[in-house]
Every structure is written in structure tokens, then in C-alpha cells.
Design an enzyme around this catalytic site. Structure first.
Site, PDB file in Angstrom:
ATOM      1  N   THR A 144       0.835  -1.199   0.000  1.00  9.59           N
ATOM      2  CA  THR A 144       0.000   0.000   0.000  1.00  9.59           C
ATOM      3  C   THR A 144       0.872   1.252   0.000  1.00  9.59           C
ATOM      4  OG1 THR A 144      -1.354   1.370   1.482  1.00  9.59           O
ATOM      5  CG2 THR A 144      -0.297  -0.504   2.488  1.00  9.59           C
ATOM      6  N   SER A 180      -0.470   3.141  10.761  1.00  4.76           N
ATOM      7  CA  SER A 180      -1.390   2.288  11.543  1.00  4.76           C
ATOM      8  C   SER A 180      -0.698   0.936  11.646  1.00  4.76           C
ATOM      9  CB  SER A 180      -2.739   2.108  10.831  1.00  4.76           C
ATOM     10  OG  SER A 180      -2.584   1.241   9.718  1.00  4.76           O
ATOM     11  N   TYR A 182      -1.871  -1.793  10.638  1.00  7.76           N
ATOM     12  CA  TYR A 182      -2.078  -2.417   9.320  1.00  7.76           C
ATOM     13  C   TYR A 182      -0.968  -2.005   8.352  1.00  7.76           C
ATOM     14  CZ  TYR A 182      -3.554  -2.247   4.465  1.00  7.76           C
ATOM     15  OH  TYR A 182      -3.549  -2.318   3.104  1.00  7.76           O
ATOM     16  N   HIS A 183      -0.744  -0.682   8.283  1.00  5.95           N
ATOM     17  CA  HIS A 183       0.259  -0.221   7.317  1.00  5.95           C
ATOM     18  C   HIS A 183       1.652  -0.709   7.703  1.00  5.95           C
ATOM     19  CE1 HIS A 183      -3.044   2.748   6.425  1.00  5.95           C
ATOM     20  NE2 HIS A 183      -2.683   2.409   5.207  1.00  5.95           N
TER      21      HIS A 183
HETATM   22  N1  LIG Z   1      -8.935  -1.649  -1.466  1.00  5.91           N
HETATM   23  C1  LIG Z   1      -7.994  -0.724  -1.385  1.00  5.91           C
HETATM   24  O1  LIG Z   1      -8.261   0.483  -1.444  1.00  5.91           O
HETATM   25  C2  LIG Z   1      -6.560  -1.141  -1.229  1.00  5.91           C
HETATM   26  C3  LIG Z   1      -5.562  -0.163  -1.380  1.00  5.91           C
HETATM   27  C4  LIG Z   1      -4.225  -0.539  -1.237  1.00  5.91           C
HETATM   28  C5  LIG Z   1      -3.917  -1.854  -0.945  1.00  5.91           C
HETATM   29  N2  LIG Z   1      -4.905  -2.779  -0.791  1.00  5.91           N
HETATM   30  C6  LIG Z   1      -4.516  -4.163  -0.510  1.00  5.91           C
HETATM   31  O2  LIG Z   1      -5.002  -4.981  -1.545  1.00  5.91           O
HETATM   32  C7  LIG Z   1      -5.353  -6.276  -1.060  1.00  5.91           C
HETATM   33  C8  LIG Z   1      -6.779  -6.578  -1.438  1.00  5.91           C
HETATM   34  O3  LIG Z   1      -7.594  -5.557  -0.884  1.00  5.91           O
HETATM   35  P1  LIG Z   1      -9.163  -5.635  -0.930  1.00  5.91           P
HETATM   36  O4  LIG Z   1      -9.664  -4.256  -0.841  1.00  5.91           O
HETATM   37  O5  LIG Z   1      -9.596  -6.518  -2.039  1.00  5.91           O
HETATM   38  O6  LIG Z   1      -9.443  -6.336   0.477  1.00  5.91           O
HETATM   39  P2  LIG Z   1     -10.517  -7.450   0.852  1.00  5.91           P
HETATM   40  O7  LIG Z   1     -10.490  -7.548   2.344  1.00  5.91           O
HETATM   41  O8  LIG Z   1     -11.816  -7.163   0.197  1.00  5.91           O
HETATM   42  O9  LIG Z   1      -9.874  -8.743   0.206  1.00  5.91           O
HETATM   43  C9  LIG Z   1      -8.905  -9.530   0.832  1.00  5.91           C
HETATM   44  C10 LIG Z   1      -9.378 -10.969   0.757  1.00  5.91           C
HETATM   45  O10 LIG Z   1      -8.393 -11.792   1.401  1.00  5.91           O
HETATM   46  C11 LIG Z   1      -9.062 -12.744   2.210  1.00  5.91           C
HETATM   47  N3  LIG Z   1      -8.140 -13.160   3.273  1.00  5.91           N
HETATM   48  C12 LIG Z   1      -7.606 -12.404   4.266  1.00  5.91           C
HETATM   49  N4  LIG Z   1      -6.815 -13.159   5.045  1.00  5.91           N
HETATM   50  C13 LIG Z   1      -6.821 -14.419   4.506  1.00  5.91           C
HETATM   51  C14 LIG Z   1      -6.196 -15.638   4.845  1.00  5.91           C
HETATM   52  N5  LIG Z   1      -5.394 -15.735   5.918  1.00  5.91           N
HETATM   53  N6  LIG Z   1      -6.423 -16.714   4.080  1.00  5.91           N
HETATM   54  C15 LIG Z   1      -7.248 -16.643   2.989  1.00  5.91           C
HETATM   55  N7  LIG Z   1      -7.876 -15.517   2.618  1.00  5.91           N
HETATM   56  C16 LIG Z   1      -7.659 -14.412   3.372  1.00  5.91           C
HETATM   57  C17 LIG Z   1     -10.293 -12.021   2.732  1.00  5.91           C
HETATM   58  O11 LIG Z   1     -11.313 -12.917   3.125  1.00  5.91           O
HETATM   59  C18 LIG Z   1     -10.682 -11.163   1.520  1.00  5.91           C
HETATM   60  O12 LIG Z   1     -11.636 -11.816   0.708  1.00  5.91           O
HETATM   61  C19 LIG Z   1      -5.136  -6.235   0.447  1.00  5.91           C
HETATM   62  O13 LIG Z   1      -3.904  -6.836   0.754  1.00  5.91           O
HETATM   63  C20 LIG Z   1      -5.108  -4.751   0.765  1.00  5.91           C
HETATM   64  O14 LIG Z   1      -4.303  -4.493   1.886  1.00  5.91           O
HETATM   65  C21 LIG Z   1      -6.215  -2.451  -0.932  1.00  5.91           C
END
Ligand SMILES: NC(=O)c1ccc[n+]([C@@H]2O[C@H](COP(=O)([O-])OP(=O)(O)OC[C@H]3O[C@@H](n4cnc5c(N)ncnc54)[C@H](O)[C@@H]3O)[C@@H](O)[C@H]2O)c1
Length: 388
Positions: A144, A180, A182-183
Site C-alpha cells: 500500500t 497504523s 495495518y500499514h
Molecule cells: N482496497 C484498497 O483500497 C486497497 C488499497 C491498497 C492496498 N490494498 C490491498 O489490496 C489487497 C486486497 O484488498 P481488498 O480491498 O480486495 O481487500 P478485501 O479484504 O476485500 O480482500 C482480501 C481478501 O483476502 C481474504 N483473506 C484475508 N486473510 C486471509 C487468509 N489468511 N487466508 C485466505 N484468505 C484471506 C479475505 O477474506 C478477503 O476476501 C489487500 O492486501 C489490501 O491491503 C487495498
């Protein structure tokens, strides 16, 4: 190409599975449905009701003529993950399977620990499985932009930077100052991957992505194919949250002064970027860091845009700044280098303003469902005090 997507049930994972399958790639999805449950834990839900993964996959087969293989599995379970990677021997693995909410990680000690255990373990498991199965598999890891924080210097697309300390020069990993737990978990992931690249020559793309907004990607052609859409104070990112506030007739709520500036990207453009990065992998043994953003705005500017677009659609919208629950700069320099994606042919198709119109129009039919979650939109999770 054969691609495993870890986190295939998520906001980004599902549309990426559709995009890659539609482009003729073989797609294997893995997810433990953790986000579905964790969003309910804070009293919220996706704006669009979500069919079970199996039902979604059947709908995709019918409507898009694509096949997606899916495993309900926890990436923290090394044996299970390894069995899947061993069985499918993919060319690339996309790693989205992490706890991705900054406020969730700041709720209390249990949520902080969960975030670290889930995120760090999943990445270490992936590294070790790849070493055993085939070290040439391309890892596309989603980090991120929040890893960098908001430094008073340009954010380069560089794994290393040269520094001089007491007259001696050396290269150090690009400095990061996250905001955070998370970050920070993502920062540790990145440094762990950099280390894995050094030790085992793994081929890695580490993506620093800005907040994603939007309801649409080219393959979401039917309600049954919708991806999740979060909007509450814990799981919703700013643009998506404001759009729900607009639809519900609530004031838009920038935190603090609203000068917090970030690089954003639409869901459709994120899909375009991820596809390009998969189809143009780095050289074998290379660690490539990519800044994945399109437009830079402050959260106050976004509120003005949502107000303008919402009012043009007949909604009545106020803007009300609220106390900032986060520990972050509210006015700062922000300049991000983005060279790699354009060099691969990335041409963003969506401007935020147009996409806000689409989001609001897509949400209006779900207004009565959204009414049930009005109470989880204003901030309750304070960086210093936890969740009230
Ligand atoms: N959405 C955003 O704005 C954004 C921005 C920057 C980075 N990201 C990163 O992109 C990635 C995807 O984001 P997103 O928005 O689709 O999030 P999301 O939470 O909708 O999707 C993540 C998926 O991973 C699954 N998951 C989590 N832990 C797991 C585990 N241990 N085993 C199996 N499945 C697992 C969750 O059930 C979920 O379906 C994440 O790593 C997030 O940090 C997202």
C-alpha cells in the site's frame, strides 16, 4: 498463464479473477472468507449483497463463459497453501489475502495482533511454499502507498535509496513511516520480500497501491457479478464512504482539516494495472517496486467533488468536518513517482469525478439496505483510544 489469486473473494480479488479468466488465463482462487466475517463483526456489511463464492463462480461461468477454480482455505495454514501451490504449479501468485483495514488494526491489542499474525504469516508461508515448489514463480504482492506515510520528499519507485551518514555512503531500503498497525504490517511484508529476493532470488512485484474506489470493472456486467463494497468507518475507504453518505442524506465527513492527500485509483484502472504487471513480469530474480496510483487529491477536495456530483443527481449534500480519529498529518507535501506502469502501457480510463457519478448511481437502488448501517459510518475507532 496459470495464476493463483490469494484473497480471490475480496473487493479486488474477485474482479481480478474475472479479468484474468476473461483474458484466457487459468485462474485458481483461494480465500477463507475472513473479510465477510470481519465486516459483520463491526456491525456492517457489503453495500451489495454477496452470493457465496461457489454461486458467483457459477454466475461467471454462465454470464462470461469463464472457469474459475476456488478453494476455501486459510493462507496461514502452510500445509494447505502448499498443497494448492504444489497441485497447480502456477506461473504467478497474486497475494491479496491480508487484513486490510487500518482502523480494524487499531481497535485493540487483539485486532493489532490478528493483523500482524495474518499478514506476516501469510507472506512468509507464500515465500516458503514457492521456494519448495518453484522459485521462478512470480509473486505479485499487494502492498500500500500507506507504507511510505506522507514524507517531505518524493516517493520513488525504488527498493533502495543512497544515504550518507557521517560522511559514509551506502544503500538502504527506501525509508517508510506508516500510520497504523495495518500499514506497518505491510512495511514488514515488503522488507521480508526484499530479504527473500536477496536470499533465494525470488521474482517479486511489490505494489504500493493507493486507495481504490468504484463499483465497476468491465466484467461486472450483472448484479450477480458485483464485488463487495465497504463503506463503514472501519472498512470503507474515503471515496466509497462519502458516496454512501451522499446516498443516505448524511453529511460528508472529512476527518480534521481534510488536507490529507493521497494517490487514488479506480477499480477498473487497478484491474488494468494488475493485469499489465502480471503479463509483463520483472526479470527472473528481480524485486520490482511499483507505485500504483492515478490521481492525487486531498480528502476535502474529494468531499467537494462528491457534493458537486451528488447535487447534480438531485441529492442534498452538506460537508461537515469531524474530529480526526487518526494520528496523521492534515497538511503536507505529497509527490509520488509513477514510471513503471506507464512504461508498460498503463492508460487510466477513469477520472474520479465520472466514477463518483457511477458509484452513486449504482448505490441508489440499495438505499434501503444501506439505511441499516447508518450507525457505523461516523468514526468510532480512535488511533489512541481504540473503538468506542
Ligand atoms: N482496497 C484498497 O483500497 C486497497 C488499497 C491498497 C492496498 N490494498 C490491498 O489490496 C489487497 C486486497 O484488498 P481488498 O480491498 O480486495 O481487500 P478485501 O479484504 O476485500 O480482500 C482480501 C481478501 O483476502 C481474504 N483473506 C484475508 N486473510 C486471509 C487468509 N489468511 N487466508 C485466505 N484468505 C484471506 C479475505 O477474506 C478477503 O476476501 C489487500 O492486501 C489490501 O491491503 C487495498
Amino acid at each position: 498463464m496459470r495464476v493463483i489469486i490469494l484473497g480471490a473473494d475480496g473487493y479486488l480479488g474477485w474482479p481480478l479473477a474475472l479479468r484474468l479468466a476473461k483474458r484466457g488465463h487459468e485462474v485458481i482462487g483461494v480465500d477463507n472468507l475472513y473479510t465477510r466475517n470481519a465486516v459483520r463483526e463491526v456491525g456492517s456489511d457489503s453495500a451489495f449483497p454477496l452470493p457465496d463464492p461457489e454461486e458467483r463462480i457459477a454466475a461467471a461461468r454462465k454470464l462470461l463463459d469463464v472457469n474459475i477454480t476456488f478453494y476455501r482455505a486459510d493462507v496461514k495454514d502452510f500445509d494447505k497453501l502448499h498443497e494448492i501451490i504444489q497441485r497447480h504449479k502456477p506461473d504467478a501468485i497474486v497475494h491479496f489475502a491480508e487484513q486490510r483495514s487500518a482502523p480494524y488494526s487499531m481497535i485493540d491489542v487483539n485486532h493489532a495482533n490478528y493483523t500482524f499474525i495474518n499478514n506476516i504469516t501469510s507472506t512468509i508461508n507464500l515465500i516458503y511454499s514457492i521456494i519448495k515448489v518453484d522459485p521462478t514463480i512470480h509473486i505479485l504482492k499487494m502492498g500500500t502507498m500507506g507504507e511510505y506515510g506522507t514524507p517531505n520528499y518524493d516517493i520513488l519507485e525504488a527498493p533502495f535509496v543512497e544515504v550518507e551518514i557521517n560522511g559514509k555512503r551506502d544503500k538502504i531500503p527506501f525509508p517508510k513511516w506508516a500510520s497504523s498497525w495495518y500499514h506497518w504490517s505491510k512495511v514488514y511484508d515488503s522488507y521480508n520480500l526484499l530479504w527473500a529476493n536477496k536470499v533465494w532470488n525470488l521474482t517479486i512485484t511489490d505494489i504500493m497501491q493507493g486507495p481504490v474506489y468504484g463499483t465497476r470493472s468491465e466484467e461486472i456486467i450483472d448484479e450477480k457479478l458485483r464485488t463487495r463494497f465497504d463503506f463503514d468507518e472501519v472498512w470503507g475507504t474515503v471515496v466509497n464512504r462519502y458516496c454512501v453518505e451522499a446516498v443516505l442524506g448524511l453529511p460528508l465527513t472529512p476527518y480534521g482539516k481534510g488536507g490529507q492527500t493521497r494517490g487514488f485509483i479506480s477499480l477498473e484502472d487497478s484491474m488494468q494495472a494488475l493485469t499489465l504487471l502480471l503479463e509483463h513480469p520483472p526479470n527472473q530474480g528481480e524485486y520490482r517496486v511499483v507505485n500504483q496510483i492515478h490521481e492525487v487529491y486531498s480528502v476535502a477536495q474529494i468531499a467537494s467533488m462528491v457534493k458537486e456530483v451528488g447535487e447534480s443527481l438531485g441529492l442534498k449534500i452538506d460537508i461537515q468536518h469531524v474530529n480526526n480519529p487518526r494520528v496523521e498529518k492534515e497538511e503536507h507535501y505529497y509527490n509520488v513517482e509513477t514510471k513503471i506502469l506507464p512504461s508498460l502501457g498503463f492508460r487510466p480510463k477513469k477520472r474520479m469525478k465520472e466514477e463518483i457519478r457511477n458509484i452513486i448511481q449504482d448505490l441508489i437502488p440499495y438505499k434501503s439496505r444501506l439505511e441499516n448501517f447508518k450507525h457505523v459510518i461516523l468514526p468510532k475507532t480512535d488511533w489512541r483510544k481504540g473503538r468506542s
